[in-house]
Design a protein around this motif. Structure first.
Motif, PDB file in Angstrom:
ATOM      1  N   THR A  54     -11.580   4.342   0.116  1.00 46.77           N
ATOM      2  CA  THR A  54     -10.915   6.032  -0.183  1.00 46.77           C
ATOM      3  C   THR A  54     -10.007   5.842   1.190  1.00 46.77           C
ATOM      4  O   THR A  54     -10.373   6.670   1.911  1.00 46.77           O
ATOM      5  CB  THR A  54     -11.988   6.518  -0.722  1.00 46.77           C
ATOM      6  OG1 THR A  54     -12.481   7.040  -1.573  1.00 46.77           O
ATOM      7  CG2 THR A  54     -10.590   8.179  -1.110  1.00 46.77           C
ATOM      8  N   SER A  75      -0.965  -5.488  -1.399  1.00 48.95           N
ATOM      9  CA  SER A  75      -0.392  -5.039  -2.319  1.00 48.95           C
ATOM     10  C   SER A  75      -1.839  -3.788  -3.100  1.00 48.95           C
ATOM     11  O   SER A  75      -1.647  -2.933  -3.467  1.00 48.95           O
ATOM     12  CB  SER A  75      -0.269  -6.474  -4.015  1.00 48.95           C
ATOM     13  OG  SER A  75      -0.032  -5.540  -5.130  1.00 48.95           O
ATOM     14  N   VAL A  76      -3.094  -4.473  -3.345  1.00 43.29           N
ATOM     15  CA  VAL A  76      -3.972  -3.794  -3.566  1.00 43.29           C
ATOM     16  C   VAL A  76      -3.871  -1.804  -2.230  1.00 43.29           C
ATOM     17  O   VAL A  76      -4.256  -0.709  -2.881  1.00 43.29           O
ATOM     18  CB  VAL A  76      -5.705  -4.306  -3.318  1.00 43.29           C
ATOM     19  CG1 VAL A  76      -6.963  -2.740  -3.740  1.00 43.29           C
ATOM     20  CG2 VAL A  76      -5.833  -4.964  -4.699  1.00 43.29           C
ATOM     21  N   GLU A  77      -3.832  -2.730  -1.291  1.00 44.57           N
ATOM     22  CA  GLU A  77      -3.346  -1.281  -1.081  1.00 44.57           C
ATOM     23  C   GLU A  77      -2.785  -0.270  -1.087  1.00 44.57           C
ATOM     24  O   GLU A  77      -2.602   0.731  -0.754  1.00 44.57           O
ATOM     25  CB  GLU A  77      -3.580  -1.497   1.300  1.00 44.57           C
ATOM     26  CG  GLU A  77      -3.846  -0.853   1.816  1.00 44.57           C
ATOM     27  CD  GLU A  77      -2.915  -1.513   3.757  1.00 44.57           C
ATOM     28  OE1 GLU A  77      -4.232  -0.215   4.700  1.00 44.57           O
ATOM     29  OE2 GLU A  77      -2.696  -2.270   4.071  1.00 44.57           O
ATOM     30  N   GLN A  78      -1.381  -0.978  -0.970  1.00 46.57           N
ATOM     31  CA  GLN A  78      -0.481   0.622  -1.977  1.00 46.57           C
ATOM     32  C   GLN A  78      -0.046   1.067  -2.636  1.00 46.57           C
ATOM     33  O   GLN A  78       0.578   2.121  -3.518  1.00 46.57           O
ATOM     34  CB  GLN A  78       1.186  -0.446  -0.984  1.00 46.57           C
ATOM     35  CG  GLN A  78       1.405  -1.095  -0.039  1.00 46.57           C
ATOM     36  CD  GLN A  78       2.416  -2.099  -0.175  1.00 46.57           C
ATOM     37  OE1 GLN A  78       3.225  -2.585  -0.959  1.00 46.57           O
ATOM     38  NE2 GLN A  78       2.663  -2.071   0.874  1.00 46.57           N
ATOM     39  N   GLN A  79      -1.308   0.504  -3.803  1.00 49.08           N
ATOM     40  CA  GLN A  79      -1.309   1.106  -4.619  1.00 49.08           C
ATOM     41  C   GLN A  79      -2.030   2.571  -4.918  1.00 49.08           C
ATOM     42  O   GLN A  79      -2.559   3.517  -3.772  1.00 49.08           O
ATOM     43  CB  GLN A  79      -2.986   0.488  -6.065  1.00 49.08           C
ATOM     44  CG  GLN A  79      -2.181  -0.866  -6.345  1.00 49.08           C
ATOM     45  CD  GLN A  79      -0.989  -1.276  -7.325  1.00 49.08           C
ATOM     46  OE1 GLN A  79      -0.934  -0.933  -7.977  1.00 49.08           O
ATOM     47  NE2 GLN A  79      -0.364  -1.938  -6.002  1.00 49.08           N
ATOM     48  N   VAL A  80      -1.313   3.163  -6.336  1.00 52.34           N
ATOM     49  CA  VAL A  80      -1.070   4.895  -5.892  1.00 52.34           C
ATOM     50  C   VAL A  80      -2.786   5.635  -6.711  1.00 52.34           C
ATOM     51  O   VAL A  80      -3.000   6.478  -6.978  1.00 52.34           O
ATOM     52  CB  VAL A  80      -0.150   5.707  -6.679  1.00 52.34           C
ATOM     53  CG1 VAL A  80       0.529   5.460  -5.004  1.00 52.34           C
ATOM     54  CG2 VAL A  80       0.814   5.107  -6.970  1.00 52.34           C
ATOM     55  N   GLU A  81      -2.826   4.309  -7.888  1.00 54.97           N
ATOM     56  CA  GLU A  81      -3.400   4.515  -8.468  1.00 54.97           C
ATOM     57  C   GLU A  81      -4.760   3.907  -8.576  1.00 54.97           C
ATOM     58  O   GLU A  81      -4.964   2.562  -8.056  1.00 54.97           O
ATOM     59  CB  GLU A  81      -3.511   3.936 -10.302  1.00 54.97           C
ATOM     60  CG  GLU A  81      -2.678   4.651 -11.025  1.00 54.97           C
ATOM     61  CD  GLU A  81      -2.866   6.287 -11.179  1.00 54.97           C
ATOM     62  OE1 GLU A  81      -3.463   6.027 -11.638  1.00 54.97           O
ATOM     63  OE2 GLU A  81      -1.902   7.211 -11.134  1.00 54.97           O
ATOM     64  N   THR A  91      -7.901   0.835  -8.252  1.00 51.48           N
ATOM     65  CA  THR A  91      -7.543  -0.784  -8.897  1.00 51.48           C
ATOM     66  C   THR A  91      -8.770  -1.092  -8.277  1.00 51.48           C
ATOM     67  O   THR A  91      -9.723  -1.149  -7.574  1.00 51.48           O
ATOM     68  CB  THR A  91      -6.833  -1.442  -7.853  1.00 51.48           C
ATOM     69  OG1 THR A  91      -5.545   0.438  -7.903  1.00 51.48           O
ATOM     70  CG2 THR A  91      -6.842  -2.759  -7.748  1.00 51.48           C
TER      71      THR A  91
END
Length: 102
Positions: free
Chosen positions: A72, A26-32, A34
């Motif tokens: 990043t 879930s963290v890996e898929q965030q675009v903002e 986190t």
């Protein structure tokens, strides 16, 4: 062997990795941006995940206090990593001196 060591009523490192995997994805898929704030063992597991390190080595990862790890996305896949200390050595010493004098 240490990955399977479970204290009574607790979880072993392997249990933690299984429990943490959906959160890491879930963290890996965030675009903002986190922010994750957690216990050292959880942070070690997340750092290993983003470094693509073997799970068995995650307990050997150094997670310094007062440090932000920034991952990043890198071109071509993977992650770039930087570490940022958020508390200077002088400030740390002032806090310790203050605690000692109390």
């Amino acid at each position: 062997m240490a990955m399977q060591l479970r204290f009574p009523g607790g979880e072993c490192q392997a249990d933690l990795m299984l429990r943490l995997e959906p959160a890491a994805i879930s963290v890996e898929q965030q675009v903002e941006p986190t922010l994750v704030v957690s216990h050292t063992c959880v942070l070690q597991a997340l750092v290993a995940y983003f470094r693509n390190s073997p799970a068995e080595t995650c307990m050997d990862i150094d997670v310094p206090l007062n440090t932000v790890f920034k991952f990043t996305p890198a071109k071509g896949g993977g992650w770039g990593e930087t570490q940022h200390c958020i508390l200077s050595e002088e400030k740390k010493m002032a806090i310790v001196s203050e605690e000692i004098s109390e």
